[in-house]
Design a protein around this motif. Sequence first.
Motif, PDB file in Angstrom:
ATOM      1  N   GLY A   1      35.483  48.634  43.032  1.00  0.00           N
ATOM      2  CA  GLY A   1      36.000  49.849  43.645  1.00  0.00           C
ATOM      3  C   GLY A   1      35.650  51.105  42.862  1.00  0.00           C
ATOM      4  N   GLU A   2      35.657  50.998  41.528  1.00  0.00           N
ATOM      5  CA  GLU A   2      35.320  52.166  40.708  1.00  0.00           C
ATOM      6  C   GLU A   2      33.859  52.570  40.894  1.00  0.00           C
ATOM      7  OE1 GLU A   2      38.452  51.595  36.963  1.00  0.00           O
ATOM      8  OE2 GLU A   2      36.462  50.663  36.897  1.00  0.00           O
ATOM      9  N   ILE A   3      32.985  51.577  41.012  1.00  0.00           N
ATOM     10  CA  ILE A   3      31.560  51.898  41.203  1.00  0.00           C
ATOM     11  C   ILE A   3      31.323  52.451  42.605  1.00  0.00           C
ATOM     12  CG2 ILE A   3      29.217  50.976  41.208  1.00  0.00           C
ATOM     13  CD1 ILE A   3      30.175  48.826  39.247  1.00  0.00           C
ATOM     14  N   GLU A   4      31.878  51.770  43.611  1.00  0.00           N
ATOM     15  CA  GLU A   4      31.672  52.214  44.985  1.00  0.00           C
ATOM     16  C   GLU A   4      32.244  53.601  45.232  1.00  0.00           C
ATOM     17  OE1 GLU A   4      31.515  47.915  47.363  1.00  0.00           O
ATOM     18  OE2 GLU A   4      33.310  49.175  47.456  1.00  0.00           O
ATOM     19  N   GLY A   5      33.317  53.935  44.520  1.00  0.00           N
ATOM     20  CA  GLY A   5      33.935  55.242  44.694  1.00  0.00           C
ATOM     21  C   GLY A   5      33.019  56.397  44.323  1.00  0.00           C
ATOM     22  N   GLN A   6      32.026  56.111  43.487  1.00  0.00           N
ATOM     23  CA  GLN A   6      31.067  57.144  43.090  1.00  0.00           C
ATOM     24  C   GLN A   6      29.882  57.241  44.059  1.00  0.00           C
ATOM     25  OE1 GLN A   6      30.244  56.956  38.636  1.00  0.00           O
ATOM     26  NE2 GLN A   6      31.321  55.014  38.919  1.00  0.00           N
ATOM     27  N   LEU A   7      29.818  56.313  45.033  1.00  0.00           N
ATOM     28  CA  LEU A   7      28.631  56.199  45.883  1.00  0.00           C
ATOM     29  C   LEU A   7      28.938  56.341  47.371  1.00  0.00           C
ATOM     30  CD1 LEU A   7      27.064  53.135  44.018  1.00  0.00           C
ATOM     31  CD2 LEU A   7      26.359  55.529  43.824  1.00  0.00           C
TER      32      LEU A   7
ATOM     33  N   GLY B   1      26.867  55.501  51.023  1.00  0.00           N
ATOM     34  CA  GLY B   1      27.277  54.220  51.603  1.00  0.00           C
ATOM     35  C   GLY B   1      27.069  53.050  50.670  1.00  0.00           C
ATOM     36  N   GLY B   2      27.235  53.273  49.370  1.00  0.00           N
ATOM     37  CA  GLY B   2      26.992  52.206  48.399  1.00  0.00           C
ATOM     38  C   GLY B   2      28.002  51.085  48.471  1.00  0.00           C
ATOM     39  N   LYS B   3      27.506  49.843  48.509  1.00  0.00           N
ATOM     40  CA  LYS B   3      28.345  48.651  48.501  1.00  0.00           C
ATOM     41  C   LYS B   3      27.905  47.743  47.364  1.00  0.00           C
ATOM     42  CE  LYS B   3      30.811  49.748  52.072  1.00  0.00           C
ATOM     43  NZ  LYS B   3      32.249  50.083  51.901  1.00  0.00           N
ATOM     44  N   VAL B   4      28.883  47.279  46.576  1.00  0.00           N
ATOM     45  CA  VAL B   4      28.595  46.543  45.344  1.00  0.00           C
ATOM     46  C   VAL B   4      29.008  45.086  45.478  1.00  0.00           C
ATOM     47  CG1 VAL B   4      29.090  46.371  42.875  1.00  0.00           C
ATOM     48  CG2 VAL B   4      28.890  48.631  43.964  1.00  0.00           C
ATOM     49  N   THR B   5      28.122  44.200  45.023  1.00  0.00           N
ATOM     50  CA  THR B   5      28.457  42.782  44.897  1.00  0.00           C
ATOM     51  C   THR B   5      28.141  42.355  43.472  1.00  0.00           C
ATOM     52  OG1 THR B   5      26.248  42.166  45.718  1.00  0.00           O
ATOM     53  CG2 THR B   5      28.037  42.241  47.320  1.00  0.00           C
ATOM     54  N   VAL B   6      29.024  41.559  42.894  1.00  0.00           N
ATOM     55  CA  VAL B   6      28.874  41.103  41.509  1.00  0.00           C
ATOM     56  C   VAL B   6      28.620  39.604  41.510  1.00  0.00           C
ATOM     57  CG1 VAL B   6      29.939  40.950  39.235  1.00  0.00           C
ATOM     58  CG2 VAL B   6      30.406  42.933  40.701  1.00  0.00           C
ATOM     59  N   ASP B   7      27.618  39.197  40.742  1.00  0.00           N
ATOM     60  CA  ASP B   7      27.284  37.781  40.630  1.00  0.00           C
ATOM     61  C   ASP B   7      26.960  37.482  39.171  1.00  0.00           C
ATOM     62  OD1 ASP B   7      26.525  35.165  40.969  1.00  0.00           O
ATOM     63  OD2 ASP B   7      24.620  35.607  41.957  1.00  0.00           O
ATOM     64  N   GLY B   8      27.938  36.965  38.444  1.00  0.00           N
ATOM     65  CA  GLY B   8      27.736  36.653  37.035  1.00  0.00           C
ATOM     66  C   GLY B   8      27.420  37.901  36.238  1.00  0.00           C
ATOM     67  N   SER B   9      26.294  37.886  35.535  1.00  0.00           N
ATOM     68  CA  SER B   9      25.893  39.027  34.722  1.00  0.00           C
ATOM     69  C   SER B   9      24.929  39.927  35.493  1.00  0.00           C
ATOM     70  CB  SER B   9      25.252  38.549  33.416  1.00  0.00           C
ATOM     71  OG  SER B   9      24.141  37.720  33.696  1.00  0.00           O
TER      72      SER B   9
END
Length: 635
Positions: A402-408, A412-420
């Motif tokens: 949410g913190e990353i997407e809030g800057q984008l 229309g930035g959408k973030v997905t995290v997968d391990g490192s």
Amino acid sequence: MKKKSNWRTILATLIMVLPFVLGFGSMTDVMAATAVPAEQLVTIHKLQYDSLPGNPTQNTGDEMDFSGKPLAGAVFTAYDVTAVYWAAYDKAEGNDGLKTAAAEAAVRALTNDDLGKGTAFPETNADGIASLPLATKVEVGVDEEGKPIMRNAIYLFKETKSPAGVVQSKSADFILGLPVYNEGTDNAKDEVHVYPKNEVKAVTFGFTKYGVDETGSVKDENGKDRTLNDAAFVLKDTVTGGYYSLKNGQFDATEEEAKNNPITSKDGGMVSVEDLVLKPGTYEFYEVNSTVSTDGSEEAEYHYGKNPVVIVTVDENMNVTYDYYNIDGKMTDETKGQATGAEAYNYKVPAPTKDANDKDVDVDQEIIFTITQQIPTDIADYTQFQLVDDFDDSLELLSTVGEIEGQLTEFGGKVTVDGSKFTVDFDMDLLKANAGKTITFEVKMSVKKGVELATDINNEVTFDNNFDDQSAKDSVKTYGKKFLKIDADSKNPLANAEFHVLNPEGKLLGMITKEDGTKVQAWGAEGDAGFEATVLKSNAQGEFEVSGLAKTNDKGAIIYYELKEIKAPEGYALAQNTFKFVADDGTATLKINNKHKGSLPSTGGKGIVAFVAVGVVAIAGAGLYFMKGRKHIEG
């Protein structure tokens, strides 16, 4: 309405192929009693010229020399227009010339639907010749007694297939009336020769290749246009699907063959294909490599797409027009002239940047990585746009999705995290609406415990796109120190000594318990909420160490830490002073001495040495006295 020049062409063509157009009406009467063949062989001699003759020679129906070159590949179709012709002729008033003109006008007014199916001649051969017999008489109706009315055959000839390069507006239809007789006789010719003519025009395709830098400019540092040499292209005929071959100048190559021998941009970025003899149609230039040089300078990577960079249209009159994307990424047909009529642009894929706010860090210290990515000015050509952040396993991502997407949100930035690794996808429509702008956002991370000292811990971001992936990375390091606890006199290792580490501000190295229960390394003071100072303890070999310390501060100055003994080994005195040290890669060991309790240090005077010397002398004297007394008794 046709132009006057076209009418002149038609009239000229008629003169060249029809000595027998006039007098069709009289032929019906004069020749009616003469036996005529049912068919006459009509032979077409197709000729080509760079420019049609201004004063054409009248065609006689015999073999003639018109000085033109034979033109192969033309197909003529003869349409029977006998009924229409004679109906108009009979209806018209006036002399034969007026009646003939009216009949011709009626024929030329017929549409393709009116004409129906005609008789196609063979394709003209290498000598430009095609022959076919045609009927000389055609039934146009029946009389009052029901007998067929036969009239001299009239045919409208259309060029229904033109060879490459033909200026079709100058390929006029012509009318032929049969039978044709030898001049001054009532003997029909065995063969009727006609000489339709074409103007054949070779064309040149050309455009200029430019390079656009990351800022969207085609100007170099000297203010000159950045033209690109050595860009490679293939040219495709969209009708046949064939590719242009540099070997023979034909569109008979496969895509692979064309790629192996491509058309390249020359000095000044010029791309030119000359002396093309083509059929009307659409031709497309596709780029097939991206390694180009800027007017002989160092090679650089410019991207190209799957779409044609320049689209060339050739009309029926061999006029050339261009469609291409201008520097703003908009389709345009503006041209500068036929030879260099279009422009094509190669764009550098803008590379991302990544920068850590501190590169020499403590373990668990919050590090802010700033990531930037310019949206390409030609974003309309992109079908893929992702930022992929791949960080070292020794790094921990502190920022939430949410913190990353809030800057984008603007993109229309959408973030997905997968391990490192985390990936940012964007809304392509929003990116296109923001072409040329720069995306900027921050990501918080920290270094985990147990990392290798003085080693780059990398964090790399990649701009993943459908042209040429670009990457940037930054790295951080952390350091530590090894220690050895020894006896000051014997130099033997000492176990179970305990220490604290202090920074230049006097704060202790320790652990803070966060709200979620996790513990992280931090600097604090005894009594701080949730803080517990770290205790270093020497092992049986006297060894102990500290890790996860920065070597320099944010100004690049060396940090001097202090080691404070808080518990001495049993039987040893607690060190009253601290030991200063600098964090390093862990290869250098700092020795920490301890004294036995009660032992006095040497200060540079005689100390107890004098007392020891006196004792030694006394003992030696007593021994000598004892030895002498023994000899006296025995003697």
